[in-house]
Design a protein around this motif. Structure first.
Motif, PDB file in Angstrom:
ATOM      1  N   THR B  34       0.862  -1.185   0.000  1.00 50.84           N
ATOM      2  CA  THR B  34       0.000   0.000   0.000  1.00 50.84           C
ATOM      3  C   THR B  34       0.896   1.233   0.000  1.00 50.84           C
ATOM      4  O   THR B  34       2.115   1.146   0.228  1.00 50.84           O
ATOM      5  CB  THR B  34      -0.889   0.052   1.244  1.00 50.84           C
ATOM      6  N   ASN B  35       0.273   2.407  -0.221  1.00 55.63           N
ATOM      7  CA  ASN B  35       1.047   3.655  -0.176  1.00 55.63           C
ATOM      8  C   ASN B  35       1.757   3.790   1.170  1.00 55.63           C
ATOM      9  O   ASN B  35       2.919   4.192   1.243  1.00 55.63           O
ATOM     10  CB  ASN B  35       0.127   4.856  -0.408  1.00 55.63           C
ATOM     11  N   ALA B 163      -2.531  10.078  -1.918  1.00 58.70           N
ATOM     12  CA  ALA B 163      -3.780  10.585  -1.333  1.00 58.70           C
ATOM     13  C   ALA B 163      -4.415   9.585  -0.361  1.00 58.70           C
ATOM     14  O   ALA B 163      -4.860   9.958   0.717  1.00 58.70           O
ATOM     15  CB  ALA B 163      -4.764  10.937  -2.447  1.00 58.70           C
ATOM     16  N   ASP B 164      -4.437   8.320  -0.743  1.00 59.71           N
ATOM     17  CA  ASP B 164      -5.065   7.305   0.106  1.00 59.71           C
ATOM     18  C   ASP B 164      -3.993   6.322   0.547  1.00 59.71           C
ATOM     19  O   ASP B 164      -3.472   5.557  -0.261  1.00 59.71           O
ATOM     20  CB  ASP B 164      -6.168   6.587  -0.681  1.00 59.71           C
ATOM     21  N   GLU B 165      -3.677   6.319   1.826  1.00 57.56           N
ATOM     22  CA  GLU B 165      -2.557   5.498   2.316  1.00 57.56           C
ATOM     23  C   GLU B 165      -2.842   3.999   2.190  1.00 57.56           C
ATOM     24  O   GLU B 165      -1.916   3.188   2.195  1.00 57.56           O
ATOM     25  CB  GLU B 165      -2.229   5.849   3.762  1.00 57.56           C
ATOM     26  N   ASN B 166      -4.111   3.646   2.053  1.00 59.47           N
ATOM     27  CA  ASN B 166      -4.454   2.220   1.992  1.00 59.47           C
ATOM     28  C   ASN B 166      -4.557   1.678   0.573  1.00 59.47           C
ATOM     29  O   ASN B 166      -4.765   0.479   0.375  1.00 59.47           O
ATOM     30  CB  ASN B 166      -5.768   1.966   2.736  1.00 59.47           C
ATOM     31  N   GLU B 167      -4.410   2.560  -0.380  1.00 58.08           N
ATOM     32  CA  GLU B 167      -4.443   2.095  -1.776  1.00 58.08           C
ATOM     33  C   GLU B 167      -3.110   1.453  -2.130  1.00 58.08           C
ATOM     34  O   GLU B 167      -2.077   1.809  -1.560  1.00 58.08           O
ATOM     35  CB  GLU B 167      -4.673   3.285  -2.715  1.00 58.08           C
TER      36      GLU B 167
END
Lengths: 93, 174
Positions: B34-35, B163-167
């Protein structure tokens, strides 16, 4: 104790000796080592130190491959046999 | 596979699977990062040398990359004059949990100077005020307006990518 030091790509500092074997006190820190390196390469300490007494963001100081900023900065303790590598920060990819 | 596209400053060594099947090499034990994981754990061993030296090392590393023992490699096509370095920089990428194994490979191939850097450290240097971005701006002699646009673009790019740490991390164009 003996510390191997390699100063890489530091032509901008006018480095005279880029590979050094430095004999340090047993309780030496990064700050101690920088002062000792300065004895061989005058100006090194001033370049490596920022206004707050920490390591300048212009350089990266590695001990056995680890950036000392991620350990304890100038207070990072050295151990016998450590290998130190200093590079300009811009060389970090 | 050594990927040499003249339009890029960098030459890459990536698995053939990445070229043919879009295999994602930014993984740990086959799991993509993830990111958040990318920023926390992904990094590289730095190697310095003249173009011929890093090129020779890239050829030696290519089989390890194909075997996925080394995820990926990138090196300068030529010296970056704006940075006033006199060596090309090679980055040998991996997750920090596997960096000791990757170092063993590099040491066996003759690399002596040990320098590990996390990608987050490098990314910070390419944000406004970061040493790399500011040195690049200075080296190009950009006027204030152009420099501010470059800084704003860098900030926006970072924000967009992370933007989205879980992507799942999808990479940074280089």
């Amino acid at each position: 104790m003996n510390i191997d030091v390699r100063l890489n790509l530091l032509g901008v500092l006018g480095i005279k000796q880029s590979e050094l074997a430095i004999d340090t006190p047993a309780d030496a820190t990064v700050a101690t080592l920088i002062r000792l390196i300065d004895q061989h390469n005058p100006g090194f300490a001033a370049a490596l130190t920022n206004d707050d007494g920490g390591i300048s963001s212009q350089f990266v100081f590695f001990i056995n491959g680890r950036n000392v900023v991620l350990i304890d900065g100038m207070k990072t303790r050295l151990n016998a046999g450590d290998i130190v590598n200093v590079i300009p920060a811009i060389a970090g990819g | 596979m050594i990927v040499d596209r003249p339009e890029s400053h960098f030459i890459f060594v990536v698995p053939l699977d990445h070229i043919e099947y879009r295999y994602n090499y930014i993984t740990l034990r086959g799991e993509p990062l993830t990111n958040k994981q990318y920023l926390e754990h992904w990094g590289k061993w730095l190697v310095f040398g003249m173009r011929e030296e890093v090129e020779e090392l890239a050829r030696k590393l290519d089989p390890y990359v194909e075997e996925k023992k080394v995820p990926a490699v990138k090196y300068d096509r030529k010296l970056i004059t704006e940075f006033q370095l006199n060596r090309c920089v090679m980055c040998v990428y991996c997750h920090d949990e596997t960096k000791d194994e990757v170092w063993e490979i590099l040491a066996a191939l003759g690399v002596k100077d040990k320098a590990w850097m996390y990608e987050r450290e490098t990314l910070e240097k390419w944000l406004p005020g970061g040493v790399n971005l500011e040195k690049w701006i200075q080296g190009r002699g950009l006027d204030h307006e152009h420099a501010e646009r470059v800084r704003a673009d860098a900030r926006a790019k970072f924000k967009r990518i992370f933007a989205d740490e879980n992507e799942i991390f999808t990479g940074i164009d280089q």
